[in-house]
Design an enzyme around this catalytic site. Sequence first.
Site, PDB file in Angstrom:
ATOM      1  N   ASP A  41      -4.352  -2.508   1.981  1.00 32.98           N
ATOM      2  CA  ASP A  41      -4.592  -3.233   3.235  1.00 32.98           C
ATOM      3  C   ASP A  41      -5.335  -2.326   4.204  1.00 32.98           C
ATOM      4  O   ASP A  41      -5.384  -1.115   4.024  1.00 32.98           O
ATOM      5  CB  ASP A  41      -3.304  -3.805   3.844  1.00 32.98           C
ATOM      6  CG  ASP A  41      -2.375  -2.754   4.454  1.00 32.98           C
ATOM      7  OD1 ASP A  41      -2.816  -1.639   4.783  1.00 32.98           O
ATOM      8  OD2 ASP A  41      -1.184  -3.077   4.617  1.00 32.98           O
ATOM      9  N   LYS A  62       4.767   0.933   0.395  1.00 34.19           N
ATOM     10  CA  LYS A  62       3.609   0.680   1.260  1.00 34.19           C
ATOM     11  C   LYS A  62       3.325   1.907   2.122  1.00 34.19           C
ATOM     12  O   LYS A  62       4.249   2.460   2.730  1.00 34.19           O
ATOM     13  CB  LYS A  62       3.900  -0.516   2.165  1.00 34.19           C
ATOM     14  CG  LYS A  62       2.833  -0.817   3.189  1.00 34.19           C
ATOM     15  CD  LYS A  62       3.144  -2.106   3.930  1.00 34.19           C
ATOM     16  CE  LYS A  62       2.114  -2.417   4.979  1.00 34.19           C
ATOM     17  NZ  LYS A  62       2.238  -1.554   6.182  1.00 34.19           N
ATOM     18  N   HIS A 102      -1.547   1.823   7.503  1.00 31.04           N
ATOM     19  CA  HIS A 102      -0.792   1.027   8.483  1.00 31.04           C
ATOM     20  C   HIS A 102      -1.743   0.439   9.537  1.00 31.04           C
ATOM     21  O   HIS A 102      -1.426   0.384  10.725  1.00 31.04           O
ATOM     22  CB  HIS A 102       0.275   1.904   9.151  1.00 31.04           C
ATOM     23  CG  HIS A 102       1.522   1.171   9.571  1.00 31.04           C
ATOM     24  ND1 HIS A 102       2.752   1.383   8.990  1.00 31.04           N
ATOM     25  CD2 HIS A 102       1.728   0.237  10.519  1.00 31.04           C
ATOM     26  CE1 HIS A 102       3.654   0.619   9.583  1.00 31.04           C
ATOM     27  NE2 HIS A 102       3.060  -0.098  10.513  1.00 31.04           N
ATOM     28  N   MET A 111       3.541  -7.921   9.768  1.00 32.90           N
ATOM     29  CA  MET A 111       3.160  -7.504  11.124  1.00 32.90           C
ATOM     30  C   MET A 111       4.321  -7.692  12.083  1.00 32.90           C
ATOM     31  O   MET A 111       4.945  -8.763  12.115  1.00 32.90           O
ATOM     32  CB  MET A 111       1.950  -8.319  11.593  1.00 32.90           C
ATOM     33  CG  MET A 111       0.675  -7.888  10.895  1.00 32.90           C
ATOM     34  SD  MET A 111      -0.632  -9.082  11.131  1.00 32.90           S
ATOM     35  CE  MET A 111      -0.060 -10.433  10.133  1.00 32.90           C
ATOM     36  N   GLY A 112       4.586  -6.637  12.848  1.00 34.31           N
ATOM     37  CA  GLY A 112       5.713  -6.653  13.767  1.00 34.31           C
ATOM     38  C   GLY A 112       5.523  -7.668  14.879  1.00 34.31           C
ATOM     39  O   GLY A 112       4.391  -7.941  15.309  1.00 34.31           O
TER      40      GLY A 112
HETATM   41  C1  GLV Z   1       4.773  -2.377  13.104  1.00 32.29           C
HETATM   42  O1  GLV Z   1       4.827  -2.249  11.933  1.00 32.29           O
HETATM   43  C2  GLV Z   1       3.711  -1.809  13.877  1.00 32.29           C
HETATM   44  O2  GLV Z   1       2.843  -1.155  13.282  1.00 32.29           O
HETATM   45  O3  GLV Z   1       3.711  -1.998  15.088  1.00 32.29           O
END
Ligand code: GLV
Length: 427
Positions: free
Chosen positions: A351, A297, A321, A122-123
């Site tokens: 995920d 991914k 995502h 996670m960013g």
């Molecule tokens: C980073 O991967 C985001 O989705 O903000």
Amino acid sequence: MSDKGDGRTANGSTGAVTPVAAPPAAAPATIVAPRAEDATPRSLSRFLSLADFETAARRALPRQIYGYYAGAAETSQSFQGNFAAFRQYDLVPRVLTDVSSRSTRAKLFGMDYWAPFGIAPMGLSGLATFDGEIALARAASAANIPSIVSATSLTPLERIAQEGRARWFQAYLPGEDARIEAMVARVQAAGYDTFVLTADVPVAANRENNVRTGFSIPLQPSLRLAWDGLSHPRWLCRTWFATLLSRGVPHFENMDAFRGPPILARNVVRAIGARDQLAWRHLALIRRLWPGRLVVKGILSPADAVLARENGADGIIVSNHGGRQLDGARPPLLALPEIAEVSGSMAVMLDGGIRRGSDVLKALALGADFVFVGRPFLFAAAARGEAGVSHAIALLVAEIERNMALLGVSRIEDVGAAHVERSPFPR
Ligand code: GLV
């Protein structure tokens, strides 16, 4: 038998869970009896499920940071679809199967883990709590589950490997051979053993919610940002000022082989390069360069799973995502069965939308070997730091263990297609 975790949990009717040190080496693969005393510290005892951390995180974090973590792309159709997909399946329990020796222990790539889940990348996790990226990695390694370091993290990947014992790195790569080569070399030199190529970010997504809260990358100094910080004094002192004092202004440390720009700046454009040129030939290039395990991914199509396999991937993560990229992209759980069918010997991971032990079991029954869970652990870090993440891990392990018993299975590898069916009821 595993030399690490064995999936034991001790939870009584109060929802208490064991403290999350990894289970002792060489422990028997059986559950232990519920204990009279509640081992959960008081500060954590009100967190009974993963969902409870989000409420606390929303209060603890500045609005812009919380909005970035919690938000998704455009209408949030994919984000919401991830949860709805789990409700489209019902579990089919078997009874009278003697589940007294059950264990959540799971194998992935030849490694034994405490349970069949890890922490997704996670960013900007470094802003959830002080040294957030290290807190997530340490809690995961203490519990003997994998965690994946995000390319958009703020702590040098070398430090996360050393202090957090992280071994999985998730890269955002441009379609430029020289930059790919340099990044792969850096990740290898740091001691990672699993390289995760993110395939679903050819361009930045449209996240209007970020614009509405005033969040941007880099963060633009503004009155709104200052007010947001000042109205969350605990976060301001314990996370933001503590970070500035001990580490300086956070930078994007891991987008490339060299240090990226600071996260707080005016008019800095991140040098993300030609990500839209990234193609399957780059996966083949990484395969030639990278001696460890290689994972792609962001797979949602069986045809792409086949291409990943043909280009040398050892595993794939079926993912949209977290609903943060293409809004309207199908939920990974619905894509899973047909992808698992064509994946051959690759490990199939998933995920998106997992909040309960029963969700983990549904994903396993539909063909996943392992799953990753993201936002809840970030919210746990924001709410209670590393101890919060450890507690969240223990809660999820306890749910899996309990639900295995209720489902009538003793071993993770025994969860199969017969344990799940499509629900006839729209929910
Ligand atoms: C980073 O991967 C985001 O989705 O903000």
